[in-house]
Design a protein around this motif. Structure first.
Motif, PDB file in Angstrom:
ATOM      1  N   LYS A  87      57.886  16.400 -10.989  1.00  0.00           N
ATOM      2  CA  LYS A  87      56.626  16.484 -11.745  1.00  0.00           C
ATOM      3  C   LYS A  87      55.497  17.014 -10.857  1.00  0.00           C
ATOM      4  O   LYS A  87      54.528  16.319 -10.578  1.00  0.00           O
ATOM      5  CB  LYS A  87      56.232  15.101 -12.280  1.00  0.00           C
ATOM      6  N   PRO A  88      55.591  18.269 -10.384  1.00  0.00           N
ATOM      7  CA  PRO A  88      54.570  18.789  -9.470  1.00  0.00           C
ATOM      8  C   PRO A  88      53.179  18.901 -10.097  1.00  0.00           C
ATOM      9  O   PRO A  88      52.171  18.826  -9.407  1.00  0.00           O
ATOM     10  CB  PRO A  88      55.101  20.156  -9.063  1.00  0.00           C
ATOM     11  N   SER A  89      53.111  19.033 -11.424  1.00  0.00           N
ATOM     12  CA  SER A  89      51.810  19.179 -12.078  1.00  0.00           C
ATOM     13  C   SER A  89      50.981  17.894 -12.042  1.00  0.00           C
ATOM     14  O   SER A  89      49.798  17.923 -12.381  1.00  0.00           O
ATOM     15  CB  SER A  89      51.983  19.666 -13.511  1.00  0.00           C
ATOM     16  N   HIS A  90      51.569  16.777 -11.621  1.00  0.00           N
ATOM     17  CA  HIS A  90      50.798  15.541 -11.463  1.00  0.00           C
ATOM     18  C   HIS A  90      49.655  15.745 -10.475  1.00  0.00           C
ATOM     19  O   HIS A  90      48.622  15.089 -10.577  1.00  0.00           O
ATOM     20  CB  HIS A  90      51.676  14.383 -10.990  1.00  0.00           C
ATOM     21  N   VAL A  91      49.834  16.646  -9.530  1.00  0.00           N
ATOM     22  CA  VAL A  91      48.785  16.923  -8.545  1.00  0.00           C
ATOM     23  C   VAL A  91      47.543  17.476  -9.238  1.00  0.00           C
ATOM     24  O   VAL A  91      46.418  17.166  -8.843  1.00  0.00           O
ATOM     25  CB  VAL A  91      49.285  17.885  -7.447  1.00  0.00           C
TER      26      VAL A  91
END
Length: 123
Positions: A87-91
């Motif tokens: 879930k890289p878009s959590h950043v």
């Protein structure tokens, strides 16, 4: 742009949260995630278990640009946030609570930029 006062920063737009005498969590700043755009991949190159100062330890890929992750100091990697690989878009939604690495170094926090220093740097 949000810049928390209780963190330390680098000129490469990383934040560092002190979690022990010589231990820190590292992530990218709100400034960086806005420049990158929606993040779709975080690629880390951590095979050695240690990072040399100014060495690249990965990249963050987004719709606007690719952002190289540059080590702020010589350090030993103590943990990696595995959630960001799926879930890289959590950043994008919370850059200051979605850390990339936990590190241990012999440097003190005075080696990094303070809130005031970083605020002047990005203006």
């Amino acid at each position: 742009m949000f810049i928390p006062q209780n963190l330390y920063y680098t000129e490469n737009h990383l934040w560092l949260r002190k979690v022990g005498l010589y231990d820190f969590c590292i992530g990218i700043t709100d400034f960086a995630q806005k420049e990158i755009g929606e993040i779709n991949l975080i690629e880390l190159d951590l095979e050695a278990g240690t990072i040399v100062k100014s060495a690249s330890w990965g990249s963050v890929y987004g719709i606007n640009s690719t952002f190289p992750l540059i080590a702020p100091c010589e350090c030993k990697i103590t943990a990696v946030n595995a959630i960001l690989s799926t879930k890289p878009s959590h950043v994008n939604t919370d850059p200051y609570n979605n850390w990339f690495l936990s590190i241990s170094t012999y440097l003190s926090a005075s080696e990094f930029l303070t809130y005031e220093d970083y605020k002047r740097f990005v203006k």
